[in-house]
Every structure is written in structure tokens, then in C-alpha cells.
Design a protein around this motif. Structure first.
Motif, PDB file in Angstrom:
ATOM      1  N   CYS A  81       0.849  -1.205   0.000  1.00 37.93           N
ATOM      2  CA  CYS A  81       0.000   0.000   0.000  1.00 37.93           C
ATOM      3  C   CYS A  81       0.878   1.246   0.000  1.00 37.93           C
ATOM      4  CB  CYS A  81      -0.906   0.011   1.229  1.00 37.93           C
ATOM      5  SG  CYS A  81      -1.957  -1.450   1.372  1.00 37.93           S
ATOM      6  N   GLY A  82       0.519   2.213  -0.809  1.00 37.44           N
ATOM      7  CA  GLY A  82       1.272   3.449  -0.868  1.00 37.44           C
ATOM      8  C   GLY A  82       0.357   4.658  -0.883  1.00 37.44           C
ATOM      9  N   TYR A  83       0.874   5.776  -0.392  1.00 41.03           N
ATOM     10  CA  TYR A  83       0.090   7.005  -0.289  1.00 41.03           C
ATOM     11  C   TYR A  83       0.952   8.180  -0.709  1.00 41.03           C
ATOM     12  CZ  TYR A  83      -2.821   3.919   2.470  1.00 41.03           C
ATOM     13  OH  TYR A  83      -3.593   2.855   2.880  1.00 41.03           O
ATOM     14  N   LEU A  84       0.377   9.062  -1.513  1.00 38.51           N
ATOM     15  CA  LEU A  84       1.048  10.270  -1.973  1.00 38.51           C
ATOM     16  C   LEU A  84       0.083  11.444  -1.862  1.00 38.51           C
ATOM     17  CD1 LEU A  84       2.468   8.458  -5.014  1.00 38.51           C
ATOM     18  CD2 LEU A  84       3.987   9.849  -3.630  1.00 38.51           C
ATOM     19  N   HIS A  85       0.646  12.637  -1.861  1.00 38.59           N
ATOM     20  CA  HIS A  85      -0.175  13.845  -1.781  1.00 38.59           C
ATOM     21  C   HIS A  85       0.168  14.755  -2.954  1.00 38.59           C
ATOM     22  CE1 HIS A  85      -1.020  18.033  -0.367  1.00 38.59           C
ATOM     23  NE2 HIS A  85      -2.165  17.456  -0.068  1.00 38.59           N
ATOM     24  N   SER A  86      -0.850  15.386  -3.527  1.00 42.59           N
ATOM     25  CA  SER A  86      -0.638  16.346  -4.603  1.00 42.59           C
ATOM     26  C   SER A  86      -1.812  17.309  -4.658  1.00 42.59           C
ATOM     27  CB  SER A  86      -0.498  15.634  -5.947  1.00 42.59           C
ATOM     28  OG  SER A  86      -0.347  16.571  -7.009  1.00 42.59           O
ATOM     29  N   GLU A  87      -1.516  18.548  -4.989  1.00 37.72           N
ATOM     30  CA  GLU A  87      -2.557  19.563  -5.168  1.00 37.72           C
ATOM     31  C   GLU A  87      -2.824  19.824  -6.644  1.00 37.72           C
ATOM     32  OE1 GLU A  87      -4.378  20.823  -2.904  1.00 37.72           O
ATOM     33  OE2 GLU A  87      -3.318  20.193  -1.093  1.00 37.72           O
ATOM     34  N   ASP A  88      -2.238  19.023  -7.525  1.00 33.72           N
ATOM     35  CA  ASP A  88      -2.407  19.245  -8.954  1.00 33.72           C
ATOM     36  C   ASP A  88      -3.861  19.029  -9.368  1.00 33.72           C
ATOM     37  OD1 ASP A  88      -0.452  19.388 -11.539  1.00 33.72           O
ATOM     38  OD2 ASP A  88      -2.263  18.247 -11.991  1.00 33.72           O
TER      39      ASP A  88
ATOM     40  N   ARG B 120       7.950  -4.514  -9.353  1.00 34.41           N
ATOM     41  CA  ARG B 120       8.705  -5.494  -8.563  1.00 34.41           C
ATOM     42  C   ARG B 120       9.625  -4.791  -7.574  1.00 34.41           C
ATOM     43  NH1 ARG B 120       7.287 -10.043  -7.073  1.00 34.41           N
ATOM     44  NH2 ARG B 120       8.094  -9.359  -5.067  1.00 34.41           N
ATOM     45  N   SER B 121      10.272  -3.700  -8.005  1.00 34.89           N
ATOM     46  CA  SER B 121      11.153  -2.942  -7.110  1.00 34.89           C
ATOM     47  C   SER B 121      10.374  -2.340  -5.953  1.00 34.89           C
ATOM     48  CB  SER B 121      11.872  -1.836  -7.888  1.00 34.89           C
ATOM     49  OG  SER B 121      12.703  -2.377  -8.883  1.00 34.89           O
ATOM     50  N   SER B 122       9.156  -1.867  -6.247  1.00 37.61           N
ATOM     51  CA  SER B 122       8.321  -1.291  -5.194  1.00 37.61           C
ATOM     52  C   SER B 122       7.972  -2.343  -4.146  1.00 37.61           C
ATOM     53  CB  SER B 122       7.037  -0.713  -5.793  1.00 37.61           C
ATOM     54  OG  SER B 122       7.338   0.301  -6.721  1.00 37.61           O
ATOM     55  N   ILE B 123       7.666  -3.541  -4.606  1.00 41.60           N
ATOM     56  CA  ILE B 123       7.358  -4.623  -3.679  1.00 41.60           C
ATOM     57  C   ILE B 123       8.585  -4.948  -2.835  1.00 41.60           C
ATOM     58  CG2 ILE B 123       6.758  -7.075  -3.530  1.00 41.60           C
ATOM     59  CD1 ILE B 123       5.118  -6.663  -6.121  1.00 41.60           C
ATOM     60  N   ASP B 124       9.739  -5.062  -3.487  1.00 44.33           N
ATOM     61  CA  ASP B 124      10.966  -5.378  -2.756  1.00 44.33           C
ATOM     62  C   ASP B 124      11.292  -4.302  -1.737  1.00 44.33           C
ATOM     63  OD1 ASP B 124      11.175  -7.648  -4.277  1.00 44.33           O
ATOM     64  OD2 ASP B 124      12.636  -6.800  -5.690  1.00 44.33           O
TER      65      ASP B 124
ATOM     66  N   MET C 160       9.035  -4.578   1.296  1.00 43.17           N
ATOM     67  CA  MET C 160       9.401  -5.722   2.124  1.00 43.17           C
ATOM     68  C   MET C 160      10.618  -5.400   2.986  1.00 43.17           C
ATOM     69  SD  MET C 160       7.046  -7.823   1.415  1.00 43.17           S
ATOM     70  CE  MET C 160       5.899  -8.330   0.132  1.00 43.17           C
ATOM     71  N   GLU C 161      11.593  -4.716   2.396  1.00 40.17           N
ATOM     72  CA  GLU C 161      12.784  -4.357   3.155  1.00 40.17           C
ATOM     73  C   GLU C 161      12.483  -3.273   4.180  1.00 40.17           C
ATOM     74  OE1 GLU C 161      15.940  -3.289   0.569  1.00 40.17           O
ATOM     75  OE2 GLU C 161      15.893  -5.192  -0.539  1.00 40.17           O
ATOM     76  N   ALA C 162      11.679  -2.286   3.780  1.00 39.35           N
ATOM     77  CA  ALA C 162      11.407  -1.155   4.670  1.00 39.35           C
ATOM     78  C   ALA C 162      10.652  -1.584   5.916  1.00 39.35           C
ATOM     79  CB  ALA C 162      10.613  -0.079   3.929  1.00 39.35           C
ATOM     80  N   THR C 163       9.806  -2.594   5.794  1.00 41.54           N
ATOM     81  CA  THR C 163       9.019  -3.012   6.952  1.00 41.54           C
ATOM     82  C   THR C 163       9.806  -3.893   7.900  1.00 41.54           C
ATOM     83  OG1 THR C 163       8.137  -4.799   5.567  1.00 41.54           O
ATOM     84  CG2 THR C 163       6.765  -2.835   5.837  1.00 41.54           C
TER      85      THR C 163
ATOM     86  N   THR D 182      12.767   8.249  -0.703  1.00 40.70           N
ATOM     87  CA  THR D 182      12.852   7.594  -1.990  1.00 40.70           C
ATOM     88  C   THR D 182      11.800   8.148  -2.949  1.00 40.70           C
ATOM     89  OG1 THR D 182      12.676   5.500  -3.165  1.00 40.70           O
ATOM     90  CG2 THR D 182      11.333   5.741  -1.203  1.00 40.70           C
ATOM     91  N   ARG D 183      12.156   8.210  -4.257  1.00 38.50           N
ATOM     92  CA  ARG D 183      11.202   8.653  -5.267  1.00 38.50           C
ATOM     93  C   ARG D 183      10.501   7.473  -5.921  1.00 38.50           C
ATOM     94  NH1 ARG D 183      12.723  11.606  -9.840  1.00 38.50           N
ATOM     95  NH2 ARG D 183      10.593  12.378  -9.855  1.00 38.50           N
ATOM     96  N   LEU D 184      10.777   6.265  -5.432  1.00 41.06           N
ATOM     97  CA  LEU D 184      10.198   5.091  -6.064  1.00 41.06           C
ATOM     98  C   LEU D 184       8.677   5.134  -6.129  1.00 41.06           C
ATOM     99  CD1 LEU D 184      10.829   2.411  -7.413  1.00 41.06           C
ATOM    100  CD2 LEU D 184      10.816   1.346  -5.160  1.00 41.06           C
ATOM    101  N   PRO D 185       7.962   5.463  -5.039  1.00 37.46           N
ATOM    102  CA  PRO D 185       6.498   5.539  -5.145  1.00 37.46           C
ATOM    103  C   PRO D 185       6.034   6.571  -6.167  1.00 37.46           C
ATOM    104  CG  PRO D 185       7.182   5.497  -2.851  1.00 37.46           C
ATOM    105  CD  PRO D 185       8.422   5.716  -3.672  1.00 37.46           C
ATOM    106  N   GLU D 186       6.723   7.718  -6.218  1.00 33.21           N
ATOM    107  CA  GLU D 186       6.349   8.760  -7.180  1.00 33.21           C
ATOM    108  C   GLU D 186       6.538   8.266  -8.609  1.00 33.21           C
ATOM    109  OE1 GLU D 186       7.823  13.242  -8.516  1.00 33.21           O
ATOM    110  OE2 GLU D 186       8.543  12.346  -6.643  1.00 33.21           O
ATOM    111  N   LEU D 187       7.679   7.646  -8.883  1.00 27.47           N
ATOM    112  CA  LEU D 187       7.937   7.134 -10.220  1.00 27.47           C
ATOM    113  C   LEU D 187       6.943   6.047 -10.595  1.00 27.47           C
ATOM    114  CD1 LEU D 187      11.839   6.906 -10.081  1.00 27.47           C
ATOM    115  CD2 LEU D 187      10.471   8.597 -11.315  1.00 27.47           C
TER     116      LEU D 187
END
Length: 325
Positions: free
Chosen positions: A134-141, A169-173, A176-179, A190-195
Motif C-alpha cells: 500500500c502506498g500514499y502520496l499527496h498532490s494539489e495538482d 517489482r522494485s516497489s514490492i521489494d 518488504m525491506e522497509a518493513t 525515496t522517489r520510487l512511489p512517485e515514479l
């Protein structure tokens, strides 16, 4: 069908997406076992994860298993391993597995912050397992303004093999590491969620009308923005150029001129292409019948919808659905 990320190199869309400002990214992972189901109110996590935010862009990557997501219309959108579910306006939604289960508030499944490590949500009755990042981002665009309705409240994207699939796949990895490690000083470093979200948007918008023109710029245009909001919000209405012009209080000639200049097509052509864009998403991720999809996008008969769809896609909706799945 989109076969690789290179085929999405449409300069105006790419340039517009690169200008988006997304911040506040955070990941956590969930391990669900059948049967399971949860609901997420729109403000329950927004203030928790991004103080002061009224809403967040939410995305869920299915790392393993299969699940559904539904918003206010109640229609279940299904996703399987490798799919990305996007809720661009952070609408209230429910997520669940194949088996029927009581739906519980997600806030009751998470330990209260502050978190020393990114949380791992575990819930279910012990059956087959589904893992979700699960991922969450914020934007006013304006792209994420629910009033403009530039995106559906929920959509499912299946990245094709190539860079997009590797980013998933990188996002999943990463999750898993971050938790399993202590949080850095800035969980959003990291900019991975944004990308990931930007690439998912590219894939979703690959079939959107006017993607090769100033589509996102049109969301800021004083004439086009309110017109698009009405077309996006009510694609099933019997629109005419005169009726649309009256709704946004401009002349028919001015409205037509702005559509052709900025979007490269007439208002009615844009509407037709937008209806087909919505239909694609419904055919790909829901169990709605072709006749039901036709009504959702403004066609009174399945036959008329099938003819329109076939003109734009080269195949009937049922045949296209079989390939898209």
C-alpha cells in the motif's frame, strides 16, 4: 494493447506528467488470508499520514494473490499479482478477497503512530493469502481534483513486461525491506512511489483521448476545465455541443474552437473517445456485461456501443475483453 514503455513516449503527456508534484510517499505492506475485507474512509488515513491533507492518492500493488476493490458505485474491480490499483482521489473504498467476510475499518487493524518501522498489516481467517503493498502520496495538482473528474475514482493497471513491471517489482521489494528495518528520518526520501504512480498514470492514459495534445493543460483552461468536468462526470448524458456550451456559459463557437485548438478534436469526438476510455477500464477489471458497460457510458443499446467500440479498437468489446484479461 500497449507492449512497452517506449510506445508511450508522447511528448505532451510525458512533459505534463513530469511537472506533477507528488510528495509524502509512504509504503506499508499487508498480508491478508481468506476470508478478509476492510474499508478505508477517505479522511481516516489522510490526516494520519500527511497532516493537513484532506485527501491522498492511494495505490495498492498486488504482490501475491487476488483481490477486489470497490468505491461508491459498488462495482468490484478485480486485481491479481503484479496489478496496480489506483484511487486518485482517495475515495472511501472497500477491499476484499474471494471469500465473503465481514468488512472492518482499516484504522482498527493498524497500530497507532509513531512507527519505528513501517507497519505490516496482518488480517484474515487463515485461508489462502494475498499480499498487498500500500502506498500514499499527496498532490494539489488539478489532475487529482475530484471536481474535474479527469480520472476514474478507481482503476486497475497491469504493467506490461519491461520497465514498468520492473518498477512494480522494485516497489514490492522496497516495501518488504522497509518493513523489516528502522524508518529513516524521512520515510519519503525515496522517489520510487512517485515514479511508480507516474508510470502507472502513463499506462492508464495511453488510451485516453487527446493524450498527444495538451490534455492535462486543458484541465487548467478556464473554458475547457468546466466543460471537461461535466463530460467526465456524466458521460452517460445525451450531450450536444450547444447543451455543453450552455452548461459552462460560453458560446458554442468558442467551446468548439477551444476543444479543437487545445485538444485537437471536436467536443463530441472527445466525448466518444472518453466513453471508450471508460469502457476499456470496465471491460478489463470488472465483471459487468457488455450491455451494462454500454449503459454506463451513454449508449442505449449494446449494438450501438459495439459498433462504436469496434470502430476505435478493431474488435468487438467481448473479443477485446478476452485479450485484455
Amino acid at each position: 494493447m500497449v507492449t512497452n514503455a517506449a510506445s508511450l513516449a508522447l511528448a505532451p503527456l510525458d512533459a505534463a506528467l513530469e511537472q506533477l508534484r507528488l510528495d509524502g510517499a509512504i509504503f506499508f505492506r499487508s498480508e491478508f488470508t481468506e476470508g478478509w475485507s476492510y474499508e478505508s474512509p477517505p479522511t481516516a488515513l489522510a490526516g494520519l499520514l500527511h497532516p493537513g491533507a484532506a485527501r491522498l492518492i492511494m495505490f495498492h500493488i498486488v504482490a501475491a494473490g487476488r483481490c477486489w476493490v470497490t468505491v461508491a458505485d459498488g462495482e468490484q474491480h478485480w486485481a491479481t499479482e503484479g496489478d496496480v490499483i489506483v484511487l486518485p482521489y482517495g475515495d472511501e473504498h472497500r477491499v476484499g478477497g474471494a471469500e465473503a467476510a465481514e468488512c472492518v475499518p482499516i484504522i482498527t487493524l493498524l497500530d497507532p503512530p509513531p512507527w519505528q518501522t513501517l507497519p505490516v498489516l496482518r488480517y484474515g481467517a487463515g485461508g489462502d493469502r494475498t499480499d498487498i503493498v500500500c502506498g500514499y502520496l499527496h498532490s494539489e495538482d488539478p489532475l487529482f481534483d475530484p471536481g474535474l473528474g479527469a480520472l476514474p475514482p478507481v482503476f486497475v493497471v497491469r504493467p506490461p513486461e519491461g520497465p514498468a513491471a520492473r518498477w512494480v517489482r522494485s516497489s514490492i521489494d522496497f516495501a518488504m525491506e522497509a518493513t523489516s528495518a528502522s524508518l529513516p528520518e524521512r520515510p519519503t526520501s525515496t522517489r520510487l512511489p512517485e515514479l511508480l504512480v507516474l508510470e502507472t498514470l502513463r499506462l492508464h492514459l495511453a488510451s485516453a483521448p487527446a493524450r498527444d495534445h495538451g490534455w492535462i493543460a486543458a484541465l487548467r483552461d478556464p473554458v475547457l476545465a468546466p466543460a471537461l468536468a461535466r463530460l467526465h462526470g456524466s458521460p452517460d448524458e445525451r450531450w450536444t455541443v450547444a447543451g455543453l456550451a450552455a452548461k459552462v456559459a460560453v458560446s458554442r463557437s468558442l467551446l468548439d474552437e477551444r476543444f479543437r485548438k487545445v485538444l485537437g478534436r471536436s467536443p463530441i469526438r472527445y466525448l466518444t473517445e472518453w466513453r471508450m476510455h471508460i469502457a476499456e477500464g470496465l471491460l478489463r477489471s470488472t465483471n459487468l456485461g457488455v450491455a451494462q458497460v454500454a449503459r454506463r457510458v451513454g449508449y442505449e443499446s449494446e449494438e450501438a456501443f459495439t459498433r462504436a467500440f469496434k470502430r476505435g479498437h478493431g474488435s468487438a468489446p467481448s473479443a477485446w475483453r478476452a485479450i485484455a484479461h
